[in-house]
Design a protein around this motif. Sequence first.
Motif, short mmCIF file in Angstrom:
data_model
loop_
_atom_site.label_atom_id
_atom_site.label_comp_id
_atom_site.label_asym_id
_atom_site.label_seq_id
_atom_site.Cartn_x
_atom_site.Cartn_y
_atom_site.Cartn_z
N SER A 1 -4.98 -8.81 -3.58
CA SER A 1 -4.86 -7.55 -4.32
C SER A 1 -4.21 -6.46 -3.47
N SER A 2 -3.67 -6.82 -2.33
CA SER A 2 -3.01 -5.89 -1.41
C SER A 2 -3.94 -4.75 -1.00
N ASN A 3 -5.18 -5.10 -0.74
CA ASN A 3 -6.18 -4.12 -0.30
C ASN A 3 -6.56 -4.48 1.15
N PRO A 4 -5.92 -3.86 2.13
CA PRO A 4 -6.17 -4.25 3.52
C PRO A 4 -7.59 -3.96 3.99
N HIS A 5 -8.22 -2.92 3.44
CA HIS A 5 -9.60 -2.61 3.84
C HIS A 5 -10.54 -3.74 3.40
N LEU A 6 -10.39 -4.20 2.18
CA LEU A 6 -11.23 -5.27 1.66
C LEU A 6 -10.97 -6.58 2.42
N ALA A 7 -9.70 -6.85 2.71
CA ALA A 7 -9.36 -8.06 3.47
C ALA A 7 -9.96 -7.99 4.87
N SER A 8 -9.91 -6.83 5.48
CA SER A 8 -10.47 -6.67 6.82
C SER A 8 -11.99 -6.87 6.81
N ILE B 1 -14.41 -15.26 -0.02
CA ILE B 1 -13.94 -14.82 -1.34
C ILE B 1 -13.46 -13.38 -1.28
N VAL B 2 -14.22 -12.52 -0.58
CA VAL B 2 -13.82 -11.11 -0.43
C VAL B 2 -12.50 -11.02 0.33
N TRP B 3 -12.36 -11.81 1.37
CA TRP B 3 -11.13 -11.82 2.16
C TRP B 3 -9.94 -12.22 1.28
#
Length: 89
Positions: free
Chosen positions: A49-56, A41-43
């Motif tokens: 949301s175009s948040n690469p830190h959160l996707a990582s 879900i976080v990924w």
Amino acid sequence: MIDIDPNGTGLPGIDQLRVIVGAVMTVGLILAVLALIIAAIVWGFGANSSNPHLASRGKSGVLIACGAAIICGAAVTLTNFFWNVGQAI
């Protein structure tokens, strides 16, 4: 020559200990599945949301949860493997 093997009946409470270890393995697997769901879900949220830190962080969480599930599922097999390796020395 010394020949010692594990004794499954040598101490009282061995059967209850096996039940407890099995229950802990079950809890570990359930927590690994929960961690996998949360990390996915976080990924997804990070990617959308175009948040690469959160996707990582979500990707890392998915990999860690999968690794934890593999270790919990293979614990008995790994222990037996290394026991047999140790016996061959």
